[in-house]
Motif scaffolding. Structure first.
Motif, PDB file in Angstrom:
ATOM      1  N   PHE A 106      28.556  -6.808 -25.079  1.00  0.00           N
ATOM      2  CA  PHE A 106      28.021  -5.456 -25.228  1.00  0.00           C
ATOM      3  C   PHE A 106      26.936  -5.141 -24.213  1.00  0.00           C
ATOM      4  O   PHE A 106      26.531  -3.983 -24.062  1.00  0.00           O
ATOM      5  CB  PHE A 106      27.436  -5.263 -26.620  1.00  0.00           C
ATOM      6  CG  PHE A 106      28.402  -4.636 -27.576  1.00  0.00           C
ATOM      7  CD1 PHE A 106      29.001  -3.423 -27.270  1.00  0.00           C
ATOM      8  CD2 PHE A 106      28.717  -5.262 -28.763  1.00  0.00           C
ATOM      9  CE1 PHE A 106      29.907  -2.850 -28.152  1.00  0.00           C
ATOM     10  CE2 PHE A 106      29.622  -4.690 -29.641  1.00  0.00           C
ATOM     11  CZ  PHE A 106      30.209  -3.492 -29.342  1.00  0.00           C
ATOM     12  N   GLY A 108      26.890  -4.832 -21.082  1.00  0.00           N
ATOM     13  CA  GLY A 108      27.260  -3.801 -20.127  1.00  0.00           C
ATOM     14  C   GLY A 108      27.178  -2.408 -20.711  1.00  0.00           C
ATOM     15  O   GLY A 108      26.855  -1.446 -20.016  1.00  0.00           O
ATOM     16  N   VAL A 109      27.445  -2.283 -21.995  1.00  0.00           N
ATOM     17  CA  VAL A 109      27.400  -0.980 -22.643  1.00  0.00           C
ATOM     18  C   VAL A 109      25.960  -0.491 -22.765  1.00  0.00           C
ATOM     19  O   VAL A 109      25.675   0.681 -22.533  1.00  0.00           O
ATOM     20  CB  VAL A 109      28.061  -1.040 -24.034  1.00  0.00           C
ATOM     21  CG1 VAL A 109      28.008   0.324 -24.700  1.00  0.00           C
ATOM     22  CG2 VAL A 109      29.502  -1.517 -23.916  1.00  0.00           C
ATOM     23  N   TRP A 110      25.049  -1.412 -23.115  1.00  0.00           N
ATOM     24  CA  TRP A 110      23.642  -1.028 -23.182  1.00  0.00           C
ATOM     25  C   TRP A 110      23.145  -0.552 -21.830  1.00  0.00           C
ATOM     26  O   TRP A 110      22.478   0.475 -21.715  1.00  0.00           O
ATOM     27  CB  TRP A 110      22.782  -2.210 -23.628  1.00  0.00           C
ATOM     28  CG  TRP A 110      22.906  -2.505 -25.074  1.00  0.00           C
ATOM     29  CD1 TRP A 110      23.628  -3.521 -25.648  1.00  0.00           C
ATOM     30  CD2 TRP A 110      22.332  -1.780 -26.165  1.00  0.00           C
ATOM     31  NE1 TRP A 110      23.533  -3.463 -27.005  1.00  0.00           N
ATOM     32  CE2 TRP A 110      22.740  -2.402 -27.354  1.00  0.00           C
ATOM     33  CE3 TRP A 110      21.513  -0.653 -26.235  1.00  0.00           C
ATOM     34  CZ2 TRP A 110      22.356  -1.942 -28.608  1.00  0.00           C
ATOM     35  CZ3 TRP A 110      21.129  -0.201 -27.475  1.00  0.00           C
ATOM     36  CH2 TRP A 110      21.549  -0.841 -28.643  1.00  0.00           C
ATOM     37  N   TRP A 112      24.896   0.634 -19.455  1.00  0.00           N
ATOM     38  CA  TRP A 112      25.524   1.905 -19.164  1.00  0.00           C
ATOM     39  C   TRP A 112      24.784   3.047 -19.857  1.00  0.00           C
ATOM     40  O   TRP A 112      24.508   4.096 -19.257  1.00  0.00           O
ATOM     41  CB  TRP A 112      26.984   1.879 -19.602  1.00  0.00           C
ATOM     42  CG  TRP A 112      27.729   3.126 -19.245  1.00  0.00           C
ATOM     43  CD1 TRP A 112      28.476   3.342 -18.125  1.00  0.00           C
ATOM     44  CD2 TRP A 112      27.784   4.344 -20.009  1.00  0.00           C
ATOM     45  NE1 TRP A 112      28.990   4.614 -18.136  1.00  0.00           N
ATOM     46  CE2 TRP A 112      28.583   5.248 -19.288  1.00  0.00           C
ATOM     47  CE3 TRP A 112      27.252   4.743 -21.225  1.00  0.00           C
ATOM     48  CZ2 TRP A 112      28.860   6.531 -19.741  1.00  0.00           C
ATOM     49  CZ3 TRP A 112      27.508   6.024 -21.682  1.00  0.00           C
ATOM     50  CH2 TRP A 112      28.309   6.902 -20.941  1.00  0.00           C
ATOM     51  N   ALA A 113      24.466   2.844 -21.131  1.00  0.00           N
ATOM     52  CA  ALA A 113      23.798   3.887 -21.914  1.00  0.00           C
ATOM     53  C   ALA A 113      22.452   4.265 -21.300  1.00  0.00           C
ATOM     54  O   ALA A 113      22.126   5.453 -21.169  1.00  0.00           O
ATOM     55  CB  ALA A 113      23.605   3.424 -23.354  1.00  0.00           C
ATOM     56  N   GLU A 114      21.686   3.268 -20.913  1.00  0.00           N
ATOM     57  CA  GLU A 114      20.383   3.567 -20.316  1.00  0.00           C
ATOM     58  C   GLU A 114      20.526   4.275 -18.975  1.00  0.00           C
ATOM     59  O   GLU A 114      19.833   5.238 -18.671  1.00  0.00           O
ATOM     60  CB  GLU A 114      19.581   2.278 -20.138  1.00  0.00           C
ATOM     61  CG  GLU A 114      19.077   1.705 -21.462  1.00  0.00           C
ATOM     62  CD  GLU A 114      18.228   0.470 -21.253  1.00  0.00           C
ATOM     63  OE1 GLU A 114      17.616   0.339 -20.186  1.00  0.00           O
ATOM     64  OE2 GLU A 114      18.191  -0.379 -22.172  1.00  0.00           O
ATOM     65  N   ASN A 116      23.011   6.065 -17.848  1.00  0.00           N
ATOM     66  CA  ASN A 116      23.654   7.380 -17.832  1.00  0.00           C
ATOM     67  C   ASN A 116      23.057   8.390 -18.796  1.00  0.00           C
ATOM     68  O   ASN A 116      23.609   9.477 -18.982  1.00  0.00           O
ATOM     69  CB  ASN A 116      25.153   7.227 -18.124  1.00  0.00           C
ATOM     70  CG  ASN A 116      25.862   6.468 -17.027  1.00  0.00           C
ATOM     71  OD1 ASN A 116      26.011   5.249 -17.100  1.00  0.00           O
ATOM     72  ND2 ASN A 116      26.275   7.167 -15.994  1.00  0.00           N
ATOM     73  N   LEU A 117      21.942   8.013 -19.394  1.00  0.00           N
ATOM     74  CA  LEU A 117      21.312   8.903 -20.378  1.00  0.00           C
ATOM     75  C   LEU A 117      21.075  10.312 -19.850  1.00  0.00           C
ATOM     76  O   LEU A 117      21.512  11.297 -20.445  1.00  0.00           O
ATOM     77  CB  LEU A 117      19.972   8.293 -20.795  1.00  0.00           C
ATOM     78  CG  LEU A 117      19.691   8.230 -22.278  1.00  0.00           C
ATOM     79  CD1 LEU A 117      18.383   7.521 -22.535  1.00  0.00           C
ATOM     80  CD2 LEU A 117      19.695   9.616 -22.880  1.00  0.00           C
ATOM     81  N   ARG A 119      22.279  11.783 -17.247  1.00  0.00           N
ATOM     82  CA  ARG A 119      23.484  12.485 -16.839  1.00  0.00           C
ATOM     83  C   ARG A 119      24.178  13.104 -18.055  1.00  0.00           C
ATOM     84  O   ARG A 119      24.700  14.212 -17.999  1.00  0.00           O
ATOM     85  CB  ARG A 119      24.439  11.510 -16.127  1.00  0.00           C
ATOM     86  CG  ARG A 119      25.123  12.143 -14.940  1.00  0.00           C
ATOM     87  CD  ARG A 119      26.004  11.151 -14.205  1.00  0.00           C
ATOM     88  NE  ARG A 119      25.284   9.971 -13.743  1.00  0.00           N
ATOM     89  CZ  ARG A 119      25.869   8.945 -13.114  1.00  0.00           C
ATOM     90  NH1 ARG A 119      27.166   8.966 -12.876  1.00  0.00           N
ATOM     91  NH2 ARG A 119      25.161   7.913 -12.725  1.00  0.00           N
ATOM     92  N   ILE A 120      24.167  12.375 -19.161  1.00  0.00           N
ATOM     93  CA  ILE A 120      24.779  12.881 -20.385  1.00  0.00           C
ATOM     94  C   ILE A 120      24.038  14.112 -20.884  1.00  0.00           C
ATOM     95  O   ILE A 120      24.648  15.115 -21.253  1.00  0.00           O
ATOM     96  CB  ILE A 120      24.789  11.789 -21.472  1.00  0.00           C
ATOM     97  CG1 ILE A 120      25.774  10.681 -21.091  1.00  0.00           C
ATOM     98  CG2 ILE A 120      25.169  12.379 -22.829  1.00  0.00           C
ATOM     99  CD1 ILE A 120      25.764   9.495 -22.026  1.00  0.00           C
ATOM    100  N   GLU A 121      22.728  14.039 -20.869  1.00  0.00           N
ATOM    101  CA  GLU A 121      21.946  15.189 -21.328  1.00  0.00           C
ATOM    102  C   GLU A 121      22.224  16.426 -20.484  1.00  0.00           C
ATOM    103  O   GLU A 121      22.373  17.521 -21.017  1.00  0.00           O
ATOM    104  CB  GLU A 121      20.454  14.853 -21.278  1.00  0.00           C
ATOM    105  CG  GLU A 121      20.041  13.846 -22.336  1.00  0.00           C
ATOM    106  CD  GLU A 121      18.543  13.590 -22.315  1.00  0.00           C
ATOM    107  OE1 GLU A 121      17.994  13.455 -21.199  1.00  0.00           O
ATOM    108  OE2 GLU A 121      17.938  13.532 -23.387  1.00  0.00           O
TER     109      GLU A 121
END
Lengths: 137, 137
Positions: A106, A108-110, A112-114, A116-117, A119-121
């Motif tokens: 997991f 890599g997912v963490w 990724w989340a940090e 791309n935060l 960009r998502i917003e």
DNA sequence: CTGCATCCGAAATGATACTG
DNA sequence: CAGTATCATTTCGGATGCAG
């Protein structure tokens, strides 16, 4: 393991073996759980912890959900539960090797989340703006 | 996201920046969704697809959940939605670069799930057996 | 301290019918 | 075909009380 099956089995694979396909989905459903991920993260970074410490480290989790999540993880072999027969009771949870390996998976997912935060917003704001304008017109 | 906390302390990253910490949790909660993961996987392995194709490729998903999942993914910037103004309607979904990168981040989790499937089943059987015996005694 | 049992409202999901 | 709308059902999750 063939390179082709690096990810989830393709539909063709599921047609060949629907049972295995369904089971993989089931495991994904279990593992892709918000609380499971957060508890996993805490135990991975902080090592062996007792119940109350985990509750403090996972923001927003209720006692009920924490108990439930830990039981599931124990059942699946992701954590060990050690009870010390003392008063007051002391129970410690620790990741098993399998739990640790999931934590690493997991990782890599963490990241990724940090990463791309923002960009998502931005994407959300843009989407919502377009939706609002669509309603006006 | 739960609103109320039953306790005081927070994880290290939340103490440093509570806002970012909460947002990361929110993103994790969104991304660690069963349907999101399954749809992501299908689009990653099969490329651009229309609505019905995705529905067929994701076993067990309802039309409602697929629509909802795709809308969220579009809003977050994970997929593009292309509408062809023809009759009957044709709508195609495709991963954005950000969506593809998330797919890659999840790659390790898929591998883990396939690799550890049997170990999980064994662990569950063992756990349930112990539980059953505990009830008897 | 740990954590199970229960109740209850809220939210998620499924099934079905309908529309452009 | 690709949805939307609605309703029924299931599940989630919090609050409380209690036990070992």
């Amino acid at each position: 393991m063939p390179a082709k099956l690096l990810h989830k089995p393709s539909p063709a694979y599921e047609e060949l073996d629907p049972v295995v396909g369904a089971l993989v989905d089931e495991v994904i459903g279990r593992v892709a759980d918000k609380w499971t991920m957060l508890v996993l993260e805490v135990l991975e970074t902080q090592g062996k912890l007792r119940f109350t410490r985990i509750a403090e480290a996972v923001p927003g989790i209720s006692q009920k959900m924490l108990t439930q999540t830990l039981r599931q993880m124990e059942r699946d072999g992701l954590v060990t539960r050690t009870i010390y027969p003392v008063i007051p009771p002391r129970v410690e949870y620790e990741l098993t090797d399998m739990g640790k390996s999931l934590g690493e998976a997991f990782c890599g997912v963490w990241q990724w989340a940090e990463k791309n935060l923002k960009r998502i917003e931005k994407s959300r704001a843009k989407f919502d703006l377009r939706a609002a304008r669509a309603i006006e017109s």
